[in-house]
Design an enzyme around this catalytic site. Structure first.
Site, PDB file in Angstrom:
ATOM      1  N   ALA A  33      99.425 -45.173  16.394  1.00  9.82           N
ATOM      2  CA  ALA A  33      99.291 -46.117  17.636  1.00  9.82           C
ATOM      3  C   ALA A  33     100.772 -46.428  18.815  1.00  9.82           C
ATOM      4  O   ALA A  33     101.645 -45.660  18.142  1.00  9.82           O
ATOM      5  CB  ALA A  33      99.263 -47.227  16.985  1.00  9.82           C
ATOM      6  N   ASN A  34     100.431 -47.798  19.035  1.00 12.45           N
ATOM      7  CA  ASN A  34     102.144 -47.737  20.362  1.00 12.45           C
ATOM      8  C   ASN A  34     102.496 -49.304  20.321  1.00 12.45           C
ATOM      9  O   ASN A  34     101.281 -49.727  19.825  1.00 12.45           O
ATOM     10  CB  ASN A  34     102.300 -47.299  21.344  1.00 12.45           C
ATOM     11  N   ARG A  35     102.572 -49.552  21.175  1.00 11.73           N
ATOM     12  CA  ARG A  35     103.135 -50.762  20.443  1.00 11.73           C
ATOM     13  C   ARG A  35     102.981 -51.959  22.068  1.00 11.73           C
ATOM     14  O   ARG A  35     103.038 -52.877  22.241  1.00 11.73           O
ATOM     15  CB  ARG A  35     105.251 -50.936  20.832  1.00 11.73           C
ATOM     16  N   ALA A  99      97.165 -48.659  26.757  1.00 11.96           N
ATOM     17  CA  ALA A  99      98.237 -47.326  25.924  1.00 11.96           C
ATOM     18  C   ALA A  99      97.863 -46.507  25.281  1.00 11.96           C
ATOM     19  O   ALA A  99      97.463 -46.258  24.096  1.00 11.96           O
ATOM     20  CB  ALA A  99      99.546 -48.283  26.000  1.00 11.96           C
TER      21      ALA A  99
END
Ligand code: CTP
Ligand code: CA
Length: 226
Positions: A33-35, A99
């Protein structure tokens, strides 16, 4: 008596927004995943609804509520996000604020991976589809205005200009996510990059960026005749 829904700058328009991160499964319990918090994308969807548009929001997994007055479609992976976006077309305006994970694990396992002594998992990656580029390059049902974001940690404007050309979109909203806590934070400093040049905006709350951006975008869509 008739609110913004009938009189707003985007009345009668369908606006499609992607928001949040995507989750790419490694096995049934783990993911890449990402932030991304989804704050900017969700605020844009809400701003489009406030401007009178019919809004479809395709959201990856986020911890914030669905915006009111917006049809929200929840997805996990990049491939699910692409399918949901294509199912939501046609749209007058498409804004890609998600994102999206650039890579997914090539062979996600159906069972949980175990530390069984046979060494570290190889985790081969393959590239995800580029949702923005796919929509911007469509022959049919291409939205009149396709807007991308570019979160960069260096060379913000140059990278955004390259993305504008490569992805075939009409506008890139570029922001510097190096250091200052933009990801997950409430403020954003954006630069509007088009083929005609660059417009630098001051640091603003993400809500304010959303409101101003939707007003700007509403001014860019071709006026309907008849
Ligand atoms: N995007 C997308 N699908 C992807 C990757 C990106 O729709 N698989 C969209 C994002 O929503 C954003 C824009 O493309 O609007 C730019 O995303 P970004 O991650 O900055 O660009 P990349 O082409 O992935 O380049 P890099 O991450 O290497 O900077
Ligand atoms: Ca990327």
């Amino acid at each position: 008596p008739g609110g913004a829904g009938e009189q707003g700058a985007l009345a009668g328009r369908h606006v499609l927004v992607t928001s949040g991160p995507t989750h790419e499964a490694i096995d049934p319990v783990r993911y890449i995943a990402n932030r991304s918090s989804g704050k900017q994308g969700h605020a844009l969807a809400a701003a489009a609804a406030a401007a009178g548009a019919r809004v479809t929001l395709v959201s990856g997994p986020v911890a914030i509520p669905d915006p009111e007055g917006v049809e929200t479609v929840h997805v996990e992976s990049a491939r699910e996000m692409l399918a949901a976006v294509e199912a939501a077309l046609p749209a007058d305006i498409a804004i890609f604020a998600a994102a999206v994970a650039d890579w997914r694990v090539a062979d996600a396992t159906p069972e949980k991976m175990k530390k069984d002594g046979s060494g570290l998992p190889p985790l081969a990656l393959i590239e995800n589809p580029d949702i923005l580029a796919t929509v911007a390059h469509r022959q049919s049902a291409r939205p009149a205005l396709v807007v991308g974001f570019a979160a960069e940690t260096q060379n913000v404007i140059a990278y955004a200009q390259a993305k504008l050309a490569r992805k075939g979109c009409d506008l890139i909203v570029a922001n510097d996510v190096g250091g200052t806590g933009v990801m997950g934070g409430d403020a954003n400093t954006v630069h509007l990059v088009t083929r005609d040049g660059v417009e630098n905006w001051p640091t603003l709350a993400k809500q304010e960026v959303a409101t101003r951006l939707m007003a700007h975008i509403a001014g860019l869509v071709p006026v309907r005749t008849g």
